[in-house]
Design an enzyme around this catalytic site. Structure first.
Site, PDB file in Angstrom:
ATOM      1  CG  HIS A   9      -2.127  -0.832   1.059  1.00  0.00           C
ATOM      2  ND1 HIS A   9      -3.282  -0.379   0.468  1.00  0.00           N
ATOM      3  CD2 HIS A   9      -2.354  -2.121   1.374  1.00  0.00           C
ATOM      4  CE1 HIS A   9      -4.175  -1.354   0.450  1.00  0.00           C
ATOM      5  NE2 HIS A   9      -3.627  -2.424   0.993  1.00  0.00           N
ATOM      6  NE  ARG A  66      -4.352  10.030   9.833  1.00  0.00           N
ATOM      7  CZ  ARG A  66      -4.296   9.195  10.869  1.00  0.00           C
ATOM      8  NH1 ARG A  66      -5.301   8.353  11.115  1.00  0.00           N
ATOM      9  NH2 ARG A  66      -3.265   9.187  11.683  1.00  0.00           N
ATOM     10  CE  LYS A  71      -2.689  10.869   3.019  1.00  0.00           C
ATOM     11  NZ  LYS A  71      -3.332  10.062   1.971  1.00  0.00           N
ATOM     12  CB  THR A 127     -10.152   5.253  -2.144  1.00  0.00           C
ATOM     13  OG1 THR A 127      -9.830   5.456  -0.766  1.00  0.00           O
ATOM     14  CG2 THR A 127      -9.493   3.985  -2.646  1.00  0.00           C
ATOM     15  CE  LYS A 181     -13.951   6.302  -0.381  1.00  0.00           C
ATOM     16  NZ  LYS A 181     -13.067   6.221   0.795  1.00  0.00           N
TER      17      LYS A 181
END
Ligand code: IMP
Length: 838
Positions: A365, A557, A562, A664, A668
């Site tokens: 992952h 998160r 990110k 993911t 969404k």
């Protein structure tokens, strides 16, 4: 109205049965009556009434699995981020409207009852939510599947924002009962720890090992039924809870020290107490190591128990069982299966190794080095001594193979060894997982390529056939049908409901994307969802937001890779522009952030403080007005996500290229008609391929460019000197503009960017990000075109159903076919039909 005196008309048989079941649970299960039942009791009674329906189908399904004797898959995961189950169960069982009518007829507000449910937050983020989506898909596709995990008493912490900073509160989700689970007192497995290995020679001259003088902890099973969508299948999620063993008690009680004995007993039960709250980083704690083995060992024993009900020849195991490891966290199951086969079942090494390798498959992952698990050899020496011997043997045979295939390449041996020999000796869990599995997959096309050509290149050269890609997906039952009922209804009116089980059906929306009536209704739905989120924001953050502004959302998160910080640089840039030109014509924006930081992750927590500090300045500046608001929504969770996705206009997916394995959240948002602004990272690339390059906002360096820039020597200060707007933003952060009471508070953030190398290359991507955001604003002025593209995004999401992902796992890795469960009429006969393939 007296809710317990309802007297429905006789033709409403079904409603009467529901009401009867509900009232019986109020009375007999909960011991309450009309004088004492609270709204929370109503939720529980409703949940029990639904669970009764689940249990009927669950028994049918399990019997069907036994009768068909099809291969089963065991999905082992340290995390299952399930969220709430009530509405999801009602939808999947196709009884939502009946229950709504029945419960409403008793005078209850149905929505208020839903809100009483505690969320099952047994996960940190993407990995745990993926496991939950997979369970929904596997049940919906009638796959004989089991999810195995840990029943943490405390799930992911609840986040509170106090003076702009994250505070963690315990998530004591089991305090008031969990109506979904069934405890299985009879399914108790002893899990061994510590002790020593006795090696002897048996009467046949064979060396045998026995793990003795262990401290045993009992693993007790709790089952949660997982319903498929309208197909009568109900699968099992089995979570293990640690209980002290009686032997263990006796040993200490016999020493006569009662209190110490009870303390010891409590200590053993701490194994399943709490979820480690770190995402994409390992904590390396002994308790975590024990948790991982606890899950692995209990699960392997359960798998073998079920297998042995029908079979005696263990060499058949890979024909009847597939075990998927959700990252390396459960990878101790590999040496555990070896141990059981070698020491308890008397299987010889070669057979045991064949069986093990063919049974396991491993999903990677992350490529972030700080998230790759390595456990110190001394942990094994003390806690799992027999497993250490087995791992050393696996490594020995493996390195012999490497040496044979690559003679003389000693550097390669060191790189590939399961044992890291530098400094403190460690076991590299990813290497163990690759060597012990027949399949290794990444979770998006780019990520799988990075695994093959960078992270696991040596292994790919040796075992190319093991590597494959399985791009992640999401379940449309939860992430569209359940969380966005208005959009689901609208879509249903135009193209039917086929998309609920075949998401490619959404392609049909392309034909109506420019139909004015459809587009107008699409816009109205989005507005309604934005109004609902605005009401939530007003209630929880006391901020009035402009529903005609772009709802620009980054929810995930909080992590440096990110790049929430890059988003903040844009927020401040926009603020400065308004201040420089107060009369300017700006497209209004509401910047919405939400996400948890690992409690020990100092930089991530400082970023949360920065977002809130910027929000305070921006939101209270009268010159800005409602052209701009910044909102940090506390306690991001599955339930909160269900409010945010339907209301978003813009989805921020802005990780440094090559760092986000898949993502993911990106799927969404797009499924709910948001446009994406993103880098060419993870699944963003595949989203772009599906929705069309012209319908997504792409910016920034590519993975190759990131690598090249780094190799050439990246100097973030060049950008600081060159770009006045950026310089101003960084100077404001560093100089205390957003923290007047503590001017140095945010200096460390700027230090990271200017003086510590800006590892995630925010400054390199700043210019293209801002330019891309300007394109977003420009497009938003043209609402018709924006809406057309939003519809095309939803239309292009077919690929990102977790049903597609699971079909690929089932076909390529597990070799499993569905077992369909007939309806209630065939109950008692154990009817089932194994059929089809993927
Ligand atoms: P488990 O597989 O032992 O967890 O059992 C789950 C359910 O499967 C049971 O409650 C039964 O309904 C069903 N089951 C267990 N063993 C058999 C069998 O031998 N034949 C048919 N059904 C079984």
């Amino acid at each position: 109205m007296n809710e317990y005196d309802a007297n429905p008309a006789p033709e409403l048989d079904n409603l009467i049965l529901i009401i009867k079941s509900f009232l019986e649970h109020i009375e007999y299960t909960l011991g309450k009556d009309k004088y004492t039942a609270t709204r929370y009791d109503a939720f529980n009674a409703l949940a029990y009434a639904v669970r009764d329906k689940l249990v009927e189908r669950w028994l049918d399904t399990q019997q069907a699995y036994y009768n068909s004797d099809n291969k089963r898959v065991y999905y082992i995961s340290m995390e299952f981020l399930i969220g709430r189950s009530l509405i999801n169960s009602l939808i999947n069982l196709d009884i939502l409207e009946d229950f709504r009518e029945a419960i409403t007829s008793l005078g209850y507000d149905f929505e208020e009852i839903f809100d009483e449910e505690q969320e099952a937050g047994l996960g940190n983020g993407g990995l745990g939510r993926l496991a939950a989506c997979f369970l929904d898909s596997m049940a919906t596709m009638s796959i004989p599947a089991y999810g195995y995990g840990i029943r943490y008493e405390y799930g992911i912490f609840r986040q509170k924002i106090v003076d702009g900073a994250q505070m963690e509160l315990p998530d004591n989700w089991l305090r008031y009962r969990n109506p979904w689970e069934l405890d299985r007192q009879e399914h108790l497995h002893p899990v061994k720890f510590y002790g020593r290995v006795l090696t002897t020679t048996n009467k046949f001259g064979k060396t045998v090992s026995e793990w003795v003088d262990t401290e045993d902890v009992m693993a007790m099973a709790y089952d949660t039924p997982i319903p498929g969508y309208k197909n009568n299948s109900v699968n099992t999620m089995r979570l293990w809870s640690a209980k002290s063993s009686r032997d263990f008690d006796l040993k200490f009680f016999n020493e006569g020290n009662y209190i110490r004995a009870v303390e010891k007993k409590m200590q053993t039960e701490t194994i399943s107490k709490v979820l480690y709250p770190a995402d994409n980083v390992i904590e390396g704690k002994e308790l975590r190591f024990k948790q991982e083995y606890f899950l692995a060992s209990a699960t392997i024993h359960d798998v073998l128990y079920r297998f042995k009900k029908k079979h005696t020849d263990l060499r058949l195991l890979p024909d009847k069982v597939a075990i998927q490891l959700n990252d390396t966290h459960p990878a101790l199951a590999i040496p555990e299966l070896m141990r059981v086969l070698l020491d308890l079942e008397n299987v010889d090494w070669d057979d045991a190794w064949q069986i093990t390798r063919k049974t396991f498959a491993y999903t990677n992952h992350t490529i972030l080095p700080e998230a790759l698990e390595q456990w110190p050899v001394w942990f094994f020496e003390q806690i799992l001594p027999r497993h250490l011997q087995i791992i050393f043997d696996i490594n020995k045979y493996f390195l012999e193979e490497v040496a044979k295939q690559f003679p003389g390449d000693n550097a390669r041996l060191a790189r590939m060894s399961i044992v890291e020999e530098h400094w403190e000796r460690k076991i590299r869990m990813a290497h163990l997982a690759i060597v012990g599995s027949h399949s290794v997959n990444g979770v998006a096309a780019l990520h799988s390529e990075i695994l093959k050509h960078q992270l696991f290149r040596d292994f790919y050269e040796m075992y190319p056939e093991r590597f494959n890609n399985k791009t992640n997906g999401i379940t449309q039952r939860r992430w569209l049908k359940m969380s966005n009922p208005s959009l689901s209804e609208l879509i249903g009116e135009y193209i039917g409901d086929g998309w609920v089980t075949d998401l490619y059906e959404l392609e049909k929306l392309r034909a109506v994307a420019t139909e004015p009536e459809f587009a107008a209704r699409w816009q109205a739905v989005k507005k309604l969802n934005k109004e609902k989120l605005a009401a939530y924001i007003l209630k929880h953050n006391c901020i009035q937001v402009n529903v005609d502004s772009i709802f620009d959302c980054q929810v995930k998160r909080i992590h440096e890779y990110k790049r929430q910080l890059l988003n903040v640089l844009h927020v401040i840039t926009m603020y400065n522009r308004i201040k420089e030109n107060p009369a300017g014509d700006f497209v209004p924006r509401t910047f919405i952030f939400s996400g948890k930081a690992a409690p020990a992750y100092v930089t991530a927590k400082l970023i949360i403080r920065l977002i809130n500090a910027v929000a305070t300045i921006v939101n209270n500046d009268p010159e800005v007005g409602d052209r701009m608001k910044v909102v940090f929504l506390a306690n991001y969770s599955v339930s909160l996500a269900e409010h945010i996705f339907p209301a978003a206009d813009l989805s921020e997916q802005i990780s440094t290229a090559g760092t986000e394995a898949s993502g993911t959240g990106n799927m969404k948002f797009a499924l709910n008609g948001s446009l994406t602004i993103g880098t060419l990272d993870g699944a963003n690339i595949e989203i772009m391929e599906e929705v069309g390059r012209e319908n997504i906002f792409i910016f920034g360096l590519t993975t190759d460019e990131v690598n090249n820039t780094r190799n050439k020597g990246y100097n973030p200060r060049d950008y600081y000197s060159k770009l006045p707007a950026l310089r101003r933003v960084l100077d404001q952060i560093a100089g205390g503009f957003f923290s007047p009471g503590a001017p140095d508070l945010f200096r460390p953030i700027v230090d990271l960017l200017l003086n510590q190398g800006d590892y995630y290359m925010l400054l390199a991507d700043y210019t293209s990000y801002i330019a891309c955001q300007d394109e977003v604003s420009k497009l938003y002025r043209d609402q018709n075109e924006w809406t057309r593209r939003a519809i095309l995004n939803t239309a292009g999401m077919g690929k990102f159903s977790s049903d597609r992902t699971i079909a690929e796992y089932a076909r390529d890795i597990w070799g499993i076919s569905p077992v369909c469960v007939k309806g209630a009429e065939s109950r008692q006969h154990g009817d089932s039909s194994a059929h089809g393939s993927f």
